[in-house]
Write an enzyme that holds these catalytic residues in place. Structure first.
Site, PDB file in Angstrom:
ATOM      1  N   HIS A 259       0.798  -1.224  -0.107  1.00 31.82           N
ATOM      2  CA  HIS A 259       0.031  -0.025   0.058  1.00 31.82           C
ATOM      3  C   HIS A 259       0.829   1.260   0.151  1.00 31.82           C
ATOM      4  O   HIS A 259       0.242   2.303  -0.238  1.00 31.82           O
ATOM      5  CB  HIS A 259      -1.043  -0.091   1.267  1.00 31.82           C
ATOM      6  CG  HIS A 259      -0.387   0.422   2.575  1.00 31.82           C
ATOM      7  ND1 HIS A 259      -0.108  -0.654   3.634  1.00 31.82           N
ATOM      8  CD2 HIS A 259       0.028   1.616   2.940  1.00 31.82           C
ATOM      9  CE1 HIS A 259       0.373  -0.104   4.452  1.00 31.82           C
ATOM     10  NE2 HIS A 259       0.428   1.419   4.277  1.00 31.82           N
TER      11      HIS A 259
ATOM     12  N   GLN B 181       0.629   5.807  11.982  1.00 32.40           N
ATOM     13  CA  GLN B 181       0.781   6.394  10.686  1.00 32.40           C
ATOM     14  C   GLN B 181       2.252   6.790  10.357  1.00 32.40           C
ATOM     15  O   GLN B 181       2.819   7.420  11.176  1.00 32.40           O
ATOM     16  CB  GLN B 181      -0.349   7.854  10.500  1.00 32.40           C
ATOM     17  CG  GLN B 181      -1.827   7.540  10.703  1.00 32.40           C
ATOM     18  CD  GLN B 181      -2.092   7.464  12.009  1.00 32.40           C
ATOM     19  OE1 GLN B 181      -1.885   8.285  13.024  1.00 32.40           O
ATOM     20  NE2 GLN B 181      -3.383   6.815  12.319  1.00 32.40           N
ATOM     21  N   GLY B 182       2.769   6.569   9.147  1.00 30.68           N
ATOM     22  CA  GLY B 182       4.090   6.856   8.617  1.00 30.68           C
ATOM     23  C   GLY B 182       4.829   5.525   8.941  1.00 30.68           C
ATOM     24  O   GLY B 182       5.984   5.793   8.352  1.00 30.68           O
ATOM     25  N   ASP B 183       4.598   4.774   9.546  1.00 33.85           N
ATOM     26  CA  ASP B 183       5.159   3.503  10.142  1.00 33.85           C
ATOM     27  C   ASP B 183       5.093   2.367   8.981  1.00 33.85           C
ATOM     28  O   ASP B 183       5.965   1.327   9.051  1.00 33.85           O
ATOM     29  CB  ASP B 183       5.081   3.119  11.232  1.00 33.85           C
ATOM     30  CG  ASP B 183       5.521   4.069  12.353  1.00 33.85           C
ATOM     31  OD1 ASP B 183       6.812   4.584  12.290  1.00 33.85           O
ATOM     32  OD2 ASP B 183       4.951   4.206  13.323  1.00 33.85           O
ATOM     33  N   SER B 184       4.073   2.441   8.151  1.00 28.12           N
ATOM     34  CA  SER B 184       3.770   1.455   7.241  1.00 28.12           C
ATOM     35  C   SER B 184       5.096   0.806   6.185  1.00 28.12           C
ATOM     36  O   SER B 184       5.746   1.762   5.902  1.00 28.12           O
ATOM     37  CB  SER B 184       2.593   1.864   6.123  1.00 28.12           C
ATOM     38  OG  SER B 184       1.521   2.008   6.853  1.00 28.12           O
TER      39      SER B 184
ATOM     40  N   ASP C 267      -0.081  -7.563   1.405  1.00 26.10           N
ATOM     41  CA  ASP C 267       0.368  -6.153   1.335  1.00 26.10           C
ATOM     42  C   ASP C 267       1.840  -6.169   1.518  1.00 26.10           C
ATOM     43  O   ASP C 267       2.473  -5.778   2.469  1.00 26.10           O
ATOM     44  CB  ASP C 267      -0.462  -5.594   2.449  1.00 26.10           C
ATOM     45  CG  ASP C 267       0.074  -4.054   2.788  1.00 26.10           C
ATOM     46  OD1 ASP C 267       0.202  -3.363   1.595  1.00 26.10           O
ATOM     47  OD2 ASP C 267      -0.204  -3.368   3.685  1.00 26.10           O
TER      48      ASP C 267
END
Length: 263
Positions: free
Chosen positions: A82, A217-220, A128
């Protein structure tokens, strides 16, 4: 509360706290003055790429960090699908060896190819995972992948580590520095209770029952590490560090063959 993607498109972009899935990985940080950092990833502390040299972050061509990744070969990085689905290689950079996003330390590598798992549609439906081929080799230690025989690494209660430059609270500010934390792998039944779409063949969850420590958020795309191997890539979750809702990660062992075919 909606599931949220654990992705931050740029450091300057507003963080989306609840839009669909949490496809950016773990832990954010409430940071950040020029002189210090909050001791949370959510729930972690500041760590260094000198100790964990395989942790990298993904950035736009202008330098804005939006996801994490793991160096698994001199010119290969594993991340979440993603994070890069629909992106061009020319607009993507991989930053290695830089703890402080405001510094110029380390290496900024171009990307020559992006492979996204062909079955990927959305993070919550699995698959993913993605592999980036770098335009140059990075002289660094890299992290081995978990294999299908590494079942013990996925046992409930296994101690695992998460890393990232994401936010330290859902919808909060992104961390200036690399943060890390320890979380236990949860059982499949625990994860299925939290997420009706959970698939034990393609996902793994990690987190404490009471919450408090998580990716955000931002660690994906960043690493979930146990036993000296990459066992997961940060994918999604409900909020960040909420009780009863562990973080969800792509189960790397399930994708071992297709990933290694890209290496």
């Amino acid at each position: 509360m909606a599931k949220t993607l654990r992705r931050l498109f740029t450091v300057l972009a507003a963080t989306v706290a609840a839009v669909g899935l949490m496809t950016t990985a773990p832990a954010s940080a409430e940071t950040s003055s020029d002189t210090g950092v909050s001791p949370f990833i959510v729930g972690g502390s500041r760590v260094s790429t000198s100790t964990y040299p395989w942790v990298v972050y993904l950035a736009t061509s202008t330098g804005g960090q939006f996801c994490g990744g793991t160096l698994v070969k001199a010119n290969k990085v594993v991340t979440a699908a993603h994070c890069v689905s629909g992106r061009s290689a020319s607009s993507t950079r991989v930053v290695h060896g830089r703890d402080d996003k405001q510094s110029t330390a380390g290496t900024v590598a171009t990307v020559s190819r992006i492979w996204v798992h062909p079955s990927y549609r959305t993070a919550s439906s699995g698959y993913d995972v993605a592999v980036l081929t770098l335009g140059t080799n990075i002289n660094s230690t890299y992290l081995p992948l978990a294999t299908p025989s590494d079942t013990a690494l996925y046992a409930a209660g296994t101690s695992a580590r998460i890393y990232g430059w994401g936010t330290t609270s859902s919808g909060g500010s992104a961390s200036r520095y690399l943060l890390g934390a320890t979380v236990p792998v949860t059982s499949d039944s625990t994860c299925r209770t939290a997420y009706s779409n959970y698939s034990p063949t393609s996902m793994v969850c990690a987190g404490y029952p009471q919450g408090g420590t998580d990716t955000c958020q931002g660690d994906s795309g960043g690493p979930l590490v146990a036993g000296g191997k990459l066992i997961g890539a940060t994918s999604f979750g409900r909020g960040c560090a909420l009780a009863g809702y562990p973080g969800v990660y792509a189960r790397i062992a399930s994708y071992y063959s297709v990933i290694t075919a890209q290496l």
